[in-house]
Design an enzyme around this catalytic site. Structure first.
Site, short mmCIF file in Angstrom:
data_model
loop_
_atom_site.label_atom_id
_atom_site.label_comp_id
_atom_site.label_asym_id
_atom_site.label_seq_id
_atom_site.Cartn_x
_atom_site.Cartn_y
_atom_site.Cartn_z
N HIS A 141 0.93 5.24 1.17
CA HIS A 141 0.30 6.26 2.00
C HIS A 141 0.40 7.59 1.23
O HIS A 141 1.50 7.97 0.81
CB HIS A 141 1.05 6.45 3.32
CG HIS A 141 1.06 5.24 4.21
ND1 HIS A 141 0.18 5.08 5.25
CD2 HIS A 141 1.86 4.13 4.22
CE1 HIS A 141 0.44 3.93 5.87
NE2 HIS A 141 1.45 3.34 5.26
N HIS A 148 0.84 -1.21 0.00
CA HIS A 148 0.00 0.00 0.00
C HIS A 148 0.86 1.24 0.00
O HIS A 148 1.97 1.26 0.52
CB HIS A 148 -0.94 0.01 1.20
CG HIS A 148 -0.26 -0.23 2.51
ND1 HIS A 148 0.11 -1.48 2.94
CD2 HIS A 148 0.14 0.62 3.48
CE1 HIS A 148 0.69 -1.41 4.12
NE2 HIS A 148 0.74 -0.13 4.47
#
Ligand code: 5GP
Length: 186
Positions: free
Chosen positions: A174, A172
């Site tokens: 951010h 992922h």
């Protein structure tokens, strides 16, 4: 296959699992008993693990998460993708999902994930075949920044592995912004 424990659930107060294993966690500290299932795939950590202080807590959580990183178990992000648990979605297309972080580190803090993990538990596992999705994640990060009104100043972070305090093993990005960001990061 058993789901990977969401380490962030450990921050939400004492968690009793069966009659024999207890995790106690708070902003002040984290204790995991040696028999807790979260440690069963992690012989290196199969001893009572305690830490005090929020920095240590983050590091302890990251170590626990890393212990089952290669198990292939689904993570909390699979539940978010399946909409089994709620999230505030900021952007979505057929390949990626972007949603607000539950523990924001800036006024804008959005997590961008691929809908299919495809072996990308972390950036360190990337192979050449992942080039398209990695590029698409970055492009989606830019779309999120535009949508959030921070395209003139934002940061994209990927935490990779325990030394970087990665806590969810589904790659992922951010996307952070909405305030002056400092350098170097912590
Ligand atoms: P990492 O520490 O692995 O780089 O980032 C994982 C991020 O996922 C953390 O910033 C954490 O706050 C976020 N997160 C963990 N669980 C949840 C959840 O259930 N919902 C949302 N929206 N974010 C979560």
């Amino acid at each position: 296959m058993a789901a990977a424990v969401n380490p962030f659930s450990l921050l939400r107060g004492p968690l009793r699992v069966g009659a024999w294993a207890t995790i106690k966690a708070s902003k002040e500290g984290l204790c995991i008993s040696p028999s807790h299932p979260i440690l069963q795939n992690a012989p290196r950590f199969r001893r009572t693990m305690c830490s005090v202080g929020s920095t240590n807590n983050e590091e302890a959580i990251a170590k626990v998460a890393a212990a089952s990183a290669d198990s292939g178990a689904p993570t909390i992000f699979d539940k978010i993708i399946a909409k089994e648990i709620p999230s505030t979605i900021v952007y979505e297309d057929e390949k990626v999902l972007a949603f607000r972080d539950i523990n924001p580190q800036a006024p804008v803090h959005v997590v961008v994930i691929p809908k299919s993990r495809d072996g990308l538990t972390q950036l360190g596992k990337a192979e050449e075949r992942h080039g398209d999705i990695l590029g698409h994640l970055l492009y989606a990060a830019k779309l999120v920044a535009e949508k959030e009104g921070i395209v003139d100043g934002f940061r994209v972070v990927i935490n990779n592995g325990p030394a970087a305090c990665q806590s969810v093993y589904h790659i992922h990005l951010h996307v952070l912004g909405g305030r002056q960001l400092k350098w170097p990061p912590g």
